[in-house]
Design an enzyme around this catalytic site. Structure first.
Site, PDB file in Angstrom:
ATOM      1  N   MET A  31       0.354  -1.075   0.076  1.00 17.83           N
ATOM      2  CA  MET A  31       0.165  -0.290  -0.082  1.00 17.83           C
ATOM      3  C   MET A  31       0.341   1.250  -0.148  1.00 17.83           C
ATOM      4  O   MET A  31       0.871   1.939   0.562  1.00 17.83           O
ATOM      5  CB  MET A  31      -1.338  -0.150   1.359  1.00 17.83           C
ATOM      6  CG  MET A  31      -2.096  -1.382   1.131  1.00 17.83           C
ATOM      7  SD  MET A  31      -3.309  -1.544   1.955  1.00 17.83           S
ATOM      8  CE  MET A  31      -2.460  -0.970   2.948  1.00 17.83           C
ATOM      9  N   GLY A  32       2.327   1.330  -0.209  1.00 21.06           N
ATOM     10  CA  GLY A  32       3.285   2.369  -0.346  1.00 21.06           C
ATOM     11  C   GLY A  32       3.913   2.745   0.867  1.00 21.06           C
ATOM     12  O   GLY A  32       3.647   1.840   1.678  1.00 21.06           O
ATOM     13  N   ASN A  33       3.747   4.102   0.660  1.00 24.73           N
ATOM     14  CA  ASN A  33       4.801   4.430   2.032  1.00 24.73           C
ATOM     15  C   ASN A  33       6.264   3.030   2.045  1.00 24.73           C
ATOM     16  O   ASN A  33       6.295   3.142   3.309  1.00 24.73           O
ATOM     17  CB  ASN A  33       3.931   4.296   3.402  1.00 24.73           C
ATOM     18  CG  ASN A  33       4.533   5.266   4.182  1.00 24.73           C
ATOM     19  OD1 ASN A  33       4.480   4.862   5.588  1.00 24.73           O
ATOM     20  ND2 ASN A  33       5.435   6.274   3.751  1.00 24.73           N
ATOM     21  N   HIS A  35       8.957   1.062   3.050  1.00 19.30           N
ATOM     22  CA  HIS A  35      10.106   1.356   3.994  1.00 19.30           C
ATOM     23  C   HIS A  35      11.018   0.021   4.005  1.00 19.30           C
ATOM     24  O   HIS A  35      10.410  -1.415   3.280  1.00 19.30           O
ATOM     25  CB  HIS A  35       9.436   1.501   5.682  1.00 19.30           C
ATOM     26  CG  HIS A  35       8.011   0.433   6.227  1.00 19.30           C
ATOM     27  ND1 HIS A  35       8.852  -0.551   6.436  1.00 19.30           N
ATOM     28  CD2 HIS A  35       7.284   0.715   6.267  1.00 19.30           C
ATOM     29  CE1 HIS A  35       7.574  -1.872   6.692  1.00 19.30           C
ATOM     30  NE2 HIS A  35       6.220  -1.148   6.682  1.00 19.30           N
ATOM     31  N   HIS A  38       9.228  -3.388   3.494  1.00 21.99           N
ATOM     32  CA  HIS A  38       8.571  -3.214   2.211  1.00 21.99           C
ATOM     33  C   HIS A  38       9.960  -4.226   1.493  1.00 21.99           C
ATOM     34  O   HIS A  38      10.321  -4.818   0.354  1.00 21.99           O
ATOM     35  CB  HIS A  38       8.349  -2.064   1.747  1.00 21.99           C
ATOM     36  CG  HIS A  38       7.592  -1.865   2.061  1.00 21.99           C
ATOM     37  ND1 HIS A  38       6.889  -0.910   2.845  1.00 21.99           N
ATOM     38  CD2 HIS A  38       5.972  -2.081   2.388  1.00 21.99           C
ATOM     39  CE1 HIS A  38       6.040  -0.988   3.485  1.00 21.99           C
ATOM     40  NE2 HIS A  38       5.121  -1.939   3.075  1.00 21.99           N
ATOM     41  N   GLY A 150       4.940 -10.193   3.908  1.00 25.79           N
ATOM     42  CA  GLY A 150       5.590  -9.879   5.130  1.00 25.79           C
ATOM     43  C   GLY A 150       4.487 -10.745   6.886  1.00 25.79           C
ATOM     44  O   GLY A 150       3.443 -10.589   6.675  1.00 25.79           O
ATOM     45  N   LYS A 152       5.030  -9.472   9.534  1.00 29.98           N
ATOM     46  CA  LYS A 152       4.518  -8.673  10.149  1.00 29.98           C
ATOM     47  C   LYS A 152       2.853  -9.093  10.530  1.00 29.98           C
ATOM     48  O   LYS A 152       2.558  -8.887  10.877  1.00 29.98           O
ATOM     49  CB  LYS A 152       4.870  -7.467  10.040  1.00 29.98           C
ATOM     50  CG  LYS A 152       4.065  -6.222   9.977  1.00 29.98           C
ATOM     51  CD  LYS A 152       5.034  -5.640  11.330  1.00 29.98           C
ATOM     52  CE  LYS A 152       3.564  -4.762  11.599  1.00 29.98           C
ATOM     53  NZ  LYS A 152       1.922  -3.840  11.127  1.00 29.98           N
TER      54      LYS A 152
HETATM   55  O1  PAF Z   1      -0.068  -5.449   3.476  1.00 31.87           O
HETATM   56  C1  PAF Z   1      -0.890  -4.800   2.585  1.00 31.87           C
HETATM   57  O2  PAF Z   1      -0.003  -3.498   2.297  1.00 31.87           O
HETATM   58  C2  PAF Z   1      -2.025  -5.346   2.312  1.00 31.87           C
HETATM   59  O3  PAF Z   1      -2.804  -5.581   2.773  1.00 31.87           O
HETATM   60  C3  PAF Z   1      -2.350  -5.391   0.674  1.00 31.87           C
HETATM   61  C4  PAF Z   1      -1.105  -6.705   0.918  1.00 31.87           C
HETATM   62  C5  PAF Z   1      -0.879  -5.129   0.374  1.00 31.87           C
HETATM   63  C6  PAF Z   1      -3.391  -5.765   0.273  1.00 31.87           C
HETATM   64  O4  PAF Z   1      -3.788  -4.232   0.430  1.00 31.87           O
END
Ligand code: PAF
Length: 285
Positions: A31-33, A35, A38, A150, A152
């Site tokens: 979902m971006g942002n 770090h 990711h 992840g 997490k």
């Molecule tokens: O973990 C996330 O960032 C979200 O739940 C995902 C897997 C991208 C689905 O929107």
């Protein structure tokens, strides 16, 4: 260079070109942002396949509170820089109309029973329906060989594994370890919203999980006591604990005598920031 696709047609063209070259594809939905957590998932993806595809989409369907969706940090320029530096070949960055062309209300959804209803699912009704639905659609669009999630978001990882197994989806799911700050706080996009005082307190959640692991690994008879004490201690420190629960890893149900592969999972709120964390435990005695 990271190519960017913001439509289904552009994504399909790019994926088809990779396939024509005989490349295998590993996918990291986000979902971006972005770090360090990711970026580690992307490293893992790049090691596992020829091409790494990342998606950035803040999925409204998985937010059960509008305020939480509105406050979710969005940093598109910094994210693109990081993807470029990481050597990610393709970024899929759809908008709501691309993901839900007929609106969320008209969208066919995926629901994973039991696993989706407990813990996070109980406290965030509809959350896992939103996650399973968007990941299912993303998998169908990207058609990856491998996808990396992840630990997490432990319950999310298990839910995706279950969905993939139940729906016979031809995707191998890899799990990435949780990245932590030096003081143990699990990396999360939400951490940026902590005040300096809350940031000082936040690592207590990880410490509580470590204490529980110590006790449970050695003397399981004291499990109830240590979990109860941790909830009280966290409450005194300023957390509002939503759940702190020891489960078995296989299905996240409460452990039965003899279960050795365990995990303790927690969600706790500091001010208006909701933190989640977990820790795997090997029960040896
Ligand atoms: O973990 C996330 O960032 C979200 O739940 C995902 C897997 C991208 C689905 O929107």
């Amino acid at each position: 260079m990271t190519r960017v696709a913001d439509s289904v047609a552009a994504l399909r063209r790019a994926v088809a070109a990779f396939r024509q070259q005989g490349a295998s594809i590993a996918f990291v939905p986000t979902m971006g942002n972005l770090h360090r957590g990711h970026m580690r998932l992307m490293d893992q993806a790049r090691q596992a396949a020829d091409v790494c595809v990342v998606s950035i989409y803040v999925n409204p369907m998985q937010f059960n509170q509008q305020a939480d969706l509105a406050a979710y940090p969005r940093t598109p320029d910094a994210d693109r820089d990081k993807l470029r530096q990481a050597g990610v070949q393709l970024l899929f960055e759809p908008d709501d109309r691309t993901m839900y062309p007929h609106g969320m209300d008209q969208q066919t959804f995926v629901e994973v029973p039991h696993l989706g209803d407990m813990l996070e699912g109980e406290h965030r009704p509809g959350h896992f329906r939103g996650v399973a639905t968007v990941v299912n659609r993303l998998f169908n669009l990207v058609q990856p060989d491998i996808a990396v999630f992840g630990k997490k978001d432990y319950q999310q990882l298990m839910l995706i594994r279950k969905m993939v197994a139940d729906l016979a989806m031809p995707v191998t799911i890899l799990a990435g370890e949780t990245e932590r700050e030096a003081d143990g706080l699990a990396m999360s996009s939400r951490n940026a919203r902590l005040s300096s005082e809350q940031r000082r307190i936040a690592p207590r959640l990880h410490e509580a999980l470590c204490e529980i692991r110590e006790v449970v690994a050695k003397s399981p008879d004291n499990t109830r006591k240590v979990v109860k004490k941790s909830i009280q201690d966290l409450g005194r420190t300023g957390f509002e604990v939503e759940y702190l629960s020891l489960r078995r890893r296989s299905d996240l149900l409460p452990p039965q005598p003899g279960d050795q592969q365990l995990v303790v999972l927690a969600a706790a709120v500091l001010g208006d920031v909701r933190l989640i964390d977990n820790m795997e435990i090997e029960q040896t005695s």
